[in-house]
Design a protein around this motif. Structure first.
Motif, PDB file in Angstrom:
ATOM      1  N   ARG A 141      31.835  29.371  39.345  1.00 58.51           N
ATOM      2  CA  ARG A 141      32.453  28.198  38.842  1.00 58.51           C
ATOM      3  C   ARG A 141      32.501  28.178  37.165  1.00 58.51           C
ATOM      4  N   MET A 142      31.336  28.419  36.620  1.00 58.32           N
ATOM      5  CA  MET A 142      31.129  28.682  35.232  1.00 58.32           C
ATOM      6  C   MET A 142      31.582  29.733  34.597  1.00 58.32           C
ATOM      7  N   MET A 143      31.041  31.083  35.242  1.00 64.67           N
ATOM      8  CA  MET A 143      31.434  32.500  34.398  1.00 64.67           C
ATOM      9  C   MET A 143      32.352  33.201  34.860  1.00 64.67           C
ATOM     10  N   PHE A 144      32.815  32.963  36.260  1.00 63.16           N
ATOM     11  CA  PHE A 144      34.129  33.800  36.770  1.00 63.16           C
ATOM     12  C   PHE A 144      35.067  32.697  37.526  1.00 63.16           C
ATOM     13  N   PRO A 145      35.547  32.012  37.096  1.00 61.82           N
ATOM     14  CA  PRO A 145      36.330  30.955  37.737  1.00 61.82           C
ATOM     15  C   PRO A 145      37.580  31.737  38.108  1.00 61.82           C
ATOM     16  N   ARG A 146      38.265  32.590  37.597  1.00 62.60           N
ATOM     17  CA  ARG A 146      39.434  33.294  38.089  1.00 62.60           C
ATOM     18  C   ARG A 146      39.011  34.265  39.203  1.00 62.60           C
ATOM     19  N   ALA A 147      37.833  34.929  39.136  1.00 65.83           N
ATOM     20  CA  ALA A 147      37.413  35.530  40.568  1.00 65.83           C
ATOM     21  C   ALA A 147      37.296  34.679  41.876  1.00 65.83           C
ATOM     22  N   ALA A 148      36.915  33.350  41.289  1.00 62.91           N
ATOM     23  CA  ALA A 148      36.682  32.396  42.534  1.00 62.91           C
ATOM     24  C   ALA A 148      38.105  31.778  43.154  1.00 62.91           C
ATOM     25  N   ALA A 149      39.056  31.793  42.192  1.00 63.90           N
ATOM     26  CA  ALA A 149      40.613  31.521  42.274  1.00 63.90           C
ATOM     27  C   ALA A 149      41.101  32.570  43.385  1.00 63.90           C
ATOM     28  N   GLU A 150      40.654  33.808  43.190  1.00 67.47           N
ATOM     29  CA  GLU A 150      41.034  34.932  43.881  1.00 67.47           C
ATOM     30  C   GLU A 150      40.401  35.006  45.308  1.00 67.47           C
ATOM     31  N   THR A 151      39.312  34.342  45.506  1.00 67.84           N
ATOM     32  CA  THR A 151      38.650  34.071  46.734  1.00 67.84           C
ATOM     33  C   THR A 151      39.448  33.304  47.349  1.00 67.84           C
ATOM     34  N   LEU A 152      39.776  32.179  46.938  1.00 66.68           N
ATOM     35  CA  LEU A 152      40.345  31.101  47.642  1.00 66.68           C
ATOM     36  C   LEU A 152      41.731  31.783  48.037  1.00 66.68           C
ATOM     37  N   ALA A 153      42.360  32.468  47.267  1.00 66.65           N
ATOM     38  CA  ALA A 153      43.759  33.093  47.581  1.00 66.65           C
ATOM     39  C   ALA A 153      43.607  33.937  48.770  1.00 66.65           C
ATOM     40  N   ILE A 154      42.550  34.683  48.731  1.00 67.44           N
ATOM     41  CA  ILE A 154      42.367  35.530  49.998  1.00 67.44           C
ATOM     42  C   ILE A 154      41.921  34.659  51.308  1.00 67.44           C
ATOM     43  N   LEU A 155      41.275  33.483  51.066  1.00 63.94           N
ATOM     44  CA  LEU A 155      40.697  32.683  52.424  1.00 63.94           C
ATOM     45  C   LEU A 155      42.040  32.071  52.973  1.00 63.94           C
ATOM     46  N   GLN A 156      42.932  31.800  51.786  1.00 58.33           N
ATOM     47  CA  GLN A 156      44.346  31.125  52.268  1.00 58.33           C
ATOM     48  C   GLN A 156      45.096  31.740  53.041  1.00 58.33           C
ATOM     49  N   THR A 157      44.875  32.976  52.954  1.00 55.38           N
ATOM     50  CA  THR A 157      45.957  33.967  53.880  1.00 55.38           C
ATOM     51  C   THR A 157      45.292  33.976  55.456  1.00 55.38           C
ATOM     52  N   THR A 158      44.121  33.413  55.478  1.00 52.63           N
ATOM     53  CA  THR A 158      43.635  33.611  56.863  1.00 52.63           C
ATOM     54  C   THR A 158      43.459  32.248  57.573  1.00 52.63           C
ATOM     55  N   THR A 159      43.483  31.097  56.753  1.00 48.58           N
ATOM     56  CA  THR A 159      43.338  29.913  57.350  1.00 48.58           C
ATOM     57  C   THR A 159      43.360  28.602  56.368  1.00 48.58           C
ATOM     58  N   ARG A 160      43.337  27.616  56.990  1.00 49.49           N
ATOM     59  CA  ARG A 160      43.378  26.370  55.822  1.00 49.49           C
ATOM     60  C   ARG A 160      42.057  26.316  55.499  1.00 49.49           C
TER      61      ARG A 160
END
Length: 408
Positions: free
Chosen positions: A191-210
């Motif tokens: 959240r603090m250091m690498f929020p854009r990487a976290a956003a990519e994680t969410l984008a990937i997860l959202q391709t598999t499920t809600r």
């Protein structure tokens, strides 16, 4: 903590350390012994401290606390030990015992612990760091604690290939359907250091499920590691409650995931929380572990040569080694790094507390990365990524450092 519980911690540390037969198998794999070449730096030396404290050979002093704090908790010694002596766990027990006996917890640890247990303060810190990055002032933070983010957009601009891959990562032995409740654990470091990487994680997860997004609190590892066990347990209870409706909890931080998977052991003697903690720990998965199980296809083939650094809390803390490599091999040209699973020297706050030793350990990692000839070094832990970003900067542009979610 009362004196009975206090003494129980010391006896537990002695029980673990007492299994050490002083063979020295830990010495060649301990990054600190390699950097400092002092017996006290090694697992064998630290186990001797545990026994001496329990038997009255040395006193409970701030110096004793400093000695047991000088540990990466990387578990390399445990993995290489013929008796599998759990030195890392003994050191955490001793830290808690000595903090209670001496009251010598560093004010810095208490301050950081106070920040991390407040979701509002973590969000404020994340926003502040984002502003500093935009203004180009993030280098004012010492020890690389506000690193530049080399984003997926930068990565694709340099190395993008075909948009679709012809192969999948190994197929799943579990089925995730629209009914499966998959939740994301948003760690403080991401959240603090690498929020854009976290956003990519969410984008990937959202391709598999809600994906469910509970407003989680810190995993508590910084508190546990520095003698603030009461705060660690309070945070654990909050997270257990928050995720009780989820079927799976996915983390993209090796340190968070490793901590959450082991919560059950801290509640084994608590009848109110034992079963709830066990149920929670059993459904935590690392991002790569989850993606391989569901047969995720990386989003784009890339032309870059990739190498990988194993976070200690992933490879030894969770036994996850093959999954990230499978995903990277399906993404680009993968090159194995020498000593890929050796600690980078970050280890939470260690790189701030002992910058010279940390830099020496990181220097060896830097040389190993450069020897691969890879354009990108990938990892799955924000703590490691801070270190690897420093290494990338020191390399003069020979390679970049990215979280695995930004590559796959």
């Amino acid at each position: 903590m009362d004196k009975a519980a206090d003494s129980a911690l010391l006896q537990e540390a002695k029980k673990k350390a007492g299994q050490c037969d002083r063979c020295g198998a830990c010495l060649p794999v301990c990054p600190l012994f390699g950097a400092k070449d002092v017996e006290l730096s090694s697992a064998r030396g630290k186990n001797a401290i545990a026994r001496a404290l329990a038997e009255g050979g040395i006193e409970s002093t701030p110096d004793a606390l400093a000695a047991v704090n000088f540990c990466l908790l990387c578990r390399a010694c445990v993995e290489n030990c013929p008796s599998k002596v759990r030195t890392d766990e003994a050191m955490i027990d001793l830290r808690q015992f000595l903090v209670e006996r001496t009251g010598a917890t560093n004010a810095k640890y208490r301050a950081v612990g106070g920040l991390l247990k407040s979701p509002g303060l973590v969000r404020l810190a994340a926003g502040t760091l984002a502003v500093l990055r935009r203004l180009g002032l993030n280098d004012l933070f010492p020890h690389g604690m506000a690193p530049d983010e080399y984003t997926r957009a930068h990565f694709l601009a340099a190395f993008a290939g075909p948009a679709a891959l012809g192969q999948k990562a190994p197929s799943a032995d579990v089925t995730v359907t629209a009914a499966t409740k998959v939740a994301y654990f948003y760690g403080c470091g991401m959240r603090m250091m690498f929020p854009r990487a976290a956003a990519e994680t969410l984008a990937i997860l959202q391709t598999t499920t809600r994906v469910l997004r509970p407003d989680n609190v810190c995993c508590g590892l910084p508190h546990l590691a520095h003698g603030l066990r009461g705060e660690f347990l309070a945070l654990a209870r909050k997270n257990i409650r928050l995720y009780e409706d989820a079927d799976l909890v996915v983390s993209d931080c090796a340190s968070c995931g490793g901590t959450l998977k082991h919560l059950a052991s801290f509640f084994a003697d608590d009848p109110q929380w034992r079963d709830r903690a066990a149920a929670f720990s059993s459904k935590v998965m690392d991002l790569t572990e989850y993606l391989v199980k569901v047969g995720y296809t990386p989003r784009r083939k890339v032309k870059a040569a990739l190498t990988y650094h194993d976070p200690c809390h992933l490879v030894r803390g969770q036994g996850i080694k093959k999954q990230p490599r499978d995903l990277l091999q399906a993404t680009g040209k993968f090159i194995e790094m020498e000593e890929a699973d050796t600690c980078c020297g970050g280890a939470g706050s260690f790189h701030m507390d002992y910058p010279a030793i940390s830099a020496k350990i990181l220097g060896k990692k830097l040389r190993n990365i450069e020897r691969t000839g890879a354009a990108v070094v990938v990892t799955g832990c924000p703590g490691c990524l801070i270190q690897l970003t420093k290494a990338a900067k020191s390399s003069g542009g020979k390679f970049k450092a990215l979280h695995i979610s930004q590559v796959i």
